[in-house]
Write a protein that holds these residues in place. Structure first.
Motif, PDB file in Angstrom:
ATOM      1  N   TYR A 100       0.820  -1.219   0.000  1.00 24.94           N
ATOM      2  CA  TYR A 100       0.000   0.000   0.000  1.00 24.94           C
ATOM      3  C   TYR A 100       0.851   1.265   0.000  1.00 24.94           C
ATOM      4  N   CYS A 101       2.163   1.132   0.201  1.00 28.00           N
ATOM      5  CA  CYS A 101       2.937   2.316   0.616  1.00 28.00           C
ATOM      6  C   CYS A 101       3.821   2.893  -0.488  1.00 28.00           C
ATOM      7  N   ASN A 102       3.652   4.179  -0.737  1.00 26.27           N
ATOM      8  CA  ASN A 102       4.457   4.846  -1.765  1.00 26.27           C
ATOM      9  C   ASN A 102       5.854   5.200  -1.248  1.00 26.27           C
ATOM     10  N   ALA A 107       8.148   0.644  -4.654  1.00 29.20           N
ATOM     11  CA  ALA A 107       7.035   1.301  -5.352  1.00 29.20           C
ATOM     12  C   ALA A 107       7.576   2.151  -6.505  1.00 29.20           C
ATOM     13  N   ASP A 108       6.772   2.223  -7.569  1.00 32.93           N
ATOM     14  CA  ASP A 108       7.196   2.978  -8.743  1.00 32.93           C
ATOM     15  C   ASP A 108       6.517   4.351  -8.707  1.00 32.93           C
ATOM     16  N   THR A 109       6.941   5.168  -7.750  1.00 29.94           N
ATOM     17  CA  THR A 109       6.301   6.486  -7.597  1.00 29.94           C
ATOM     18  C   THR A 109       7.348   7.592  -7.745  1.00 29.94           C
ATOM     19  N   GLU A 110       6.839   8.820  -7.828  1.00 26.36           N
ATOM     20  CA  GLU A 110       7.776   9.933  -8.011  1.00 26.36           C
ATOM     21  C   GLU A 110       8.229  10.537  -6.687  1.00 26.36           C
ATOM     22  N   LEU A 111       7.835   9.912  -5.590  1.00 22.19           N
ATOM     23  CA  LEU A 111       8.168  10.466  -4.270  1.00 22.19           C
ATOM     24  C   LEU A 111       9.686  10.564  -4.099  1.00 22.19           C
ATOM     25  N   ILE A 233      -5.384  -1.008   7.934  1.00 18.00           N
ATOM     26  CA  ILE A 233      -5.963  -0.406   6.728  1.00 18.00           C
ATOM     27  C   ILE A 233      -7.107  -1.284   6.234  1.00 18.00           C
ATOM     28  N   VAL A 234      -8.205  -0.663   5.868  1.00 21.51           N
ATOM     29  CA  VAL A 234      -9.253  -1.403   5.165  1.00 21.51           C
ATOM     30  C   VAL A 234      -9.352  -0.853   3.745  1.00 21.51           C
ATOM     31  N   GLY A 235      -9.846  -1.705   2.853  1.00 21.95           N
ATOM     32  CA  GLY A 235      -9.945  -1.279   1.455  1.00 21.95           C
ATOM     33  C   GLY A 235      -8.768  -1.752   0.633  1.00 21.95           C
ATOM     34  N   MET A 236      -8.095  -2.819   1.115  1.00 18.62           N
ATOM     35  CA  MET A 236      -6.945  -3.341   0.351  1.00 18.62           C
ATOM     36  C   MET A 236      -7.370  -4.556  -0.474  1.00 18.62           C
ATOM     37  N   GLY A 237      -8.682  -4.679  -0.725  1.00 17.08           N
ATOM     38  CA  GLY A 237      -9.179  -5.851  -1.462  1.00 17.08           C
ATOM     39  C   GLY A 237      -9.390  -7.037  -0.542  1.00 17.08           C
ATOM     40  N   GLU A 238      -9.362  -6.788   0.778  1.00 21.64           N
ATOM     41  CA  GLU A 238      -9.561  -7.885   1.735  1.00 21.64           C
ATOM     42  C   GLU A 238     -11.048  -8.267   1.817  1.00 21.64           C
ATOM     43  N   GLY A 274      -2.367   0.417  -4.988  1.00 22.25           N
ATOM     44  CA  GLY A 274      -2.898   1.589  -5.698  1.00 22.25           C
ATOM     45  C   GLY A 274      -3.198   1.221  -7.144  1.00 22.25           C
ATOM     46  N   ASN A 275      -2.293   0.458  -7.773  1.00 25.33           N
ATOM     47  CA  ASN A 275      -2.510   0.020  -9.160  1.00 25.33           C
ATOM     48  C   ASN A 275      -3.683  -0.944  -9.234  1.00 25.33           C
ATOM     49  N   MET A 276      -3.759  -1.835  -8.243  1.00 17.87           N
ATOM     50  CA  MET A 276      -4.847  -2.820  -8.227  1.00 17.87           C
ATOM     51  C   MET A 276      -6.194  -2.092  -8.189  1.00 17.87           C
ATOM     52  N   LEU A 277      -6.275  -1.075  -7.341  1.00 20.36           N
ATOM     53  CA  LEU A 277      -7.537  -0.351  -7.186  1.00 20.36           C
ATOM     54  C   LEU A 277      -7.865   0.485  -8.421  1.00 20.36           C
ATOM     55  N   ALA A 278      -6.802   0.993  -9.086  1.00 19.65           N
ATOM     56  CA  ALA A 278      -7.033   1.775 -10.302  1.00 19.65           C
ATOM     57  C   ALA A 278      -7.626   0.867 -11.386  1.00 19.65           C
ATOM     58  N   ASP A 279      -7.192  -0.408 -11.384  1.00 16.64           N
ATOM     59  CA  ASP A 279      -7.689  -1.352 -12.397  1.00 16.64           C
ATOM     60  C   ASP A 279      -9.090  -1.862 -12.060  1.00 16.64           C
ATOM     61  N   THR A 280      -9.383  -1.980 -10.761  1.00 16.78           N
ATOM     62  CA  THR A 280     -10.680  -2.535 -10.338  1.00 16.78           C
ATOM     63  C   THR A 280     -11.340  -1.574  -9.341  1.00 16.78           C
ATOM     64  N   PRO A 281     -11.901  -0.456  -9.857  1.00 18.71           N
ATOM     65  CA  PRO A 281     -12.460   0.566  -8.958  1.00 18.71           C
ATOM     66  C   PRO A 281     -13.520   0.008  -8.012  1.00 18.71           C
TER      67      PRO A 281
END
Ligand code: SAM
Ligand code: DTB
Ligand code: SF4
Length: 371
Positions: A100-102, A107-111, A233-238, A274-281
């Protein structure tokens, strides 16, 4: 400390929050009935079964809210919300692979990764948070664990923030018993270390450490006498079953955490989840299911503070109001969490005023009970 840094004094602490409530119903804000004597179902238990927790989740929503409010009013000052502020004192480049963590190096983020902040800069941020009405300052580092060479600066941060009259919380990854002891001696009030999800789901989300590693650090923190802040965290596809397992793991700890942060996943592009959720809103957590999780945490851990944490920025006022009704009584304030956005002080002040909620003034119930 205040003088050398020319930090503002404690006078006026919290005024920003009260000032926005333009028409208070009483000189000190709205009044609420205060905690009632113990009621059936409000006792603190550490022997919850998964079946009992699943049955709470299954309750009709109005019944669940009623029970959560009953428990809440038995142990907590109604209408009061604790305000905490976060600061990332060491950002990014973390060797752990939390999905879950940027801030994970995987992670492939710009941080942009940065080194541990200067003590002075940390204390300046803490002073700003205090002047905006925050009661607790939580400092987070993107580490697997702190190195012993980092400890002197960390200790100075704890001591400096405490001298400003705020409570201190740190989240630095895994701790050895000796490091926990050092933090306790510095006066650290809370240590945040989340179990994040159910024991079964854990290895799907993080592979670089185990659920047991988390429990071990929590033990070291407890043994050192530091208050525990632990949630997830909730909302991780659990599944619902994972949420039951997550609450069960917290509610059956030998002593409940003093604070239980409930985060809704902030889906950051470039992270596995984050990618998983972007693919499966559709995998996004349903608002009512999120509120149910808050209420079940409240009922099973009656004396703990339940903190509405990450994810509030994209949550409606109505959902947040239901969370408060379900027993949440703490939030992170400010424009930023660690690296992602937060609701912001103006929005929060307006929301609290609209709901007639006021910043918490008293001590947390578990700490009163322990004193
Ligand atoms: N590195 C330390 C650790 O993992 O314990 C401290 C910092 S870590 C960012 C603190 C907690 O923030 C995590 O345990 C997780 O529960 C939460 N968190 C991190 N990223 C998140 C996200 N994208 N959405 C929701 N919660 C998140
Ligand atoms: C917790 O449970 N939530 C806070 C705090 N503990 C440290 C952190 C939320 C982080 C959200 C993602 C970010 O801003 O980087
Ligand atoms: Fe590192 Fe903490 Fe992020 Fe995991 S949650 S990658 S340990 S900063």
């Amino acid at each position: 400390m205040n003088e050398s840094l020319n930090l503002p004094s404690l006078e006026g602490r919290g005024r920003g929050w009260v000032a926005l409530n333009e028409e208070p119903t009483a000189p000190n804000g709205p009044t609420h009935p205060q905690p009632l004597p113990s009621r059936e179902g409000s006792e603190v238990r550490n022997d919850w079964t998964r079946a009992e927790i699943a049955a709470l989740y299954d309750l009709p929503f109005d019944e669940l809210m009623f029970r959560a409010q009953t428990v809440h009013r038995t142990h907590h000052a109604a209408g009061q919300v604790q305000l905490c502020t976060l600061l990332s004192i060491k950002t990014g480049g973390c060797p752990e692979d939390c999905g879950y963590c940027n801030q994970s190096a995987s992670a492939d983020t710009e941080l942009k990764a940065s080194k541990l902040m200067d003590v002075r800069a940390v204390l300046q941020s803490a002073a700003q948070a205090r002047d905006a009405g925050s009661q607790r300052f939580c400092m987070g580092a993107a580490w697997r664990n702190p190195k012993d060479k980092d400890m002197p600066a960390i200790i100075e941060m704890v001591q400096g923030v405490r001298q400003m009259g705020m409570e201190t919380c740190m989240t630095l990854g895994m701790l050895t018993p000796a490091q926990a002891q050092q933090l306790a001696e510095a006066g650290l009030d809370y240590y945040n270390h989340n179990i994040d999800t159910s024991p079964e789901k854990y290895a799907e989300v993080i592979t670089t450490r185990t659920f047991q590693d988390r429990l071990d650090t929590l033990d070291h923190v407890r043994e050192a006498g530091i208050n525990v802040c632990c949630g997830g965290i909730v909302g991780m596809g659990e599944t619902r079953g994972d949420r039951v397992g997550f609450i069960h793991a917290l509610a059956t700890l030998p002593r409940h955490p003093e604070s239980v942060p409930v985060n809704a996943l902030v889906p950051v592009k470039g992270t596995v989840l984050g990618n998983m959720l972007a693919d499966t809103p559709l995998a996004k957590i349903d608002d009512i299911e999120f509120v149910r999780t808050v209420a079940v945490a409240r009922i099973t851990m009656p004396m703990s503070m339940v903190r509405l944490s990450a994810g509030r920025e994209s949550m409606s006022e109505a959902t947040q109001a239901l969370c408060f009704l379900g027993g949440a009584n703490s939030i992170f304030t400010g424009d930023k969490l660690l690296t992602t956005g937060n609701a912001g002080d103006d929005k929060d002040a307006a929301l609290l005023a609209k709901l007639g909620l006021v910043p918490m003034t008293g001590e947390e119930p578990m700490r009163v009970a322990a004193a």
